[in-house]
Motif scaffolding. Structure first.
Motif, short mmCIF file in Angstrom:
data_model
loop_
_atom_site.label_atom_id
_atom_site.label_comp_id
_atom_site.label_asym_id
_atom_site.label_seq_id
_atom_site.Cartn_x
_atom_site.Cartn_y
_atom_site.Cartn_z
N GLU A 146 0.78 -1.30 0.11
CA GLU A 146 -0.20 -0.02 -0.06
C GLU A 146 0.80 1.16 -0.10
O GLU A 146 0.59 2.29 -0.50
N GLU A 147 1.72 1.27 0.82
CA GLU A 147 2.80 2.35 0.63
C GLU A 147 3.46 2.44 -1.04
O GLU A 147 3.65 3.79 -1.31
N ASN A 169 1.72 1.86 -3.53
CA ASN A 169 0.72 2.30 -4.27
C ASN A 169 0.47 1.50 -5.70
O ASN A 169 0.40 2.38 -6.86
N LYS A 180 9.77 5.10 -5.92
CA LYS A 180 8.90 5.53 -4.84
C LYS A 180 9.44 5.84 -3.42
O LYS A 180 9.03 6.34 -2.53
N LYS A 239 -1.41 7.04 5.88
CA LYS A 239 -2.51 6.65 5.23
C LYS A 239 -2.51 5.24 4.82
O LYS A 239 -3.43 4.57 4.56
N ALA A 240 -1.11 4.78 4.17
CA ALA A 240 -1.02 3.37 3.62
C ALA A 240 -1.15 2.58 4.64
O ALA A 240 -1.97 1.36 4.35
N ARG A 297 -5.03 2.15 4.95
CA ARG A 297 -5.68 1.30 4.08
C ARG A 297 -5.35 -0.40 4.34
O ARG A 297 -6.26 -1.01 4.07
#
Length: 209
Positions: free
Chosen positions: A22-23, A25, A80, A190-191, A194
């Protein structure tokens, strides 16, 4: 982009890799593995003979072991920014604490959980040494924060934070202020939210199957 498949169970260390994904994305497929079921199937054992998760398959490349998966993904998707550049001095710090958590920290907390003897008679022969030495060393890793590599959040933070939070949850790691502050700071990302929502939803689905 090569297809990326994530083999996991929400009640496992697979949560570490979910957070990492999730980090990043990135799109990925999920293969749900059941303990006592398909995790020991011939198909999965061909990928990981240990019959353990997490694991990923990226194109034709299979990677197992949480720390290795985090390091691999950070390098494959270097844009990233989840690992210091190879020519930066922080790269050594990144490797140091990522594999400290995979080695001494995991061993020390496992020994604590199962009451394995660690004392002056055997501490020089085991990777983690004495339990308090491991915890004190971990505390020094967090002293120059906010992250393990200073101002840069990395895959090492995903891995180390996960171990610290679980250790405190299950009572194998002391709730020192440095540990609780670090976990609260990183779990506000946020990651992380999620990833937790996805795994919690998957766990609920499994309960009703």
């Amino acid at each position: 982009m090569k297809p990326l498949t994530f083999y996991t169970n929400p009640n496992s260390r697979g949560r570490i890799i979910r957070w990492m994904l999730e980090e990043l994305n990135l799109p990925y497929d999920v293969e749900l593995m059941h303990f006592g079921g398909n995790i020991k199937s011939a198909e999965f054992l061909a990928l990981n003979p240990m019959g353990k998760i997490p694991a990923i398959k990226h194109g034709d490349t299979v990677v197992t072991e949480g720390a290795a998966i985090c390091a691999y993904l950070a390098d494959q998707f270097a844009d990233k920014g989840l690992a210091p550049a190879p020519d930066r001095p922080e790269r050594g710090t990144y490797y140091r604490w990522l594999f400290f958590a995979a080695g001494p920290l995991e061993m020390a907390t496992t020994a604590k959980a199962y009451n394995w003897r660690l004392d002056s008679d055997n501490c020089t022969s085991v990777g983690c040494g004495l339990y308090n030495d491991t915890l004190n060393t971990l505390e020094t890793a967090l002293a120059n924060g906010p992250y393990l590599c200073g101002e840069q959040f990395t895959a090492a933070d995903v891995y180390v934070c996960s171990h610290i939070s679980w250790g405190m949850l299950f009572g194998t790691l002391e709730k020192r202020p440095a540990f609780t502050d670090y976990v609260h700071r990183l779990q506000a990302r946020k990651a992380y939210s999620r990833a937790t929502e996805l795994d919690d939803a998957l766990a609920k689905t499994m309960e009703h199957q």
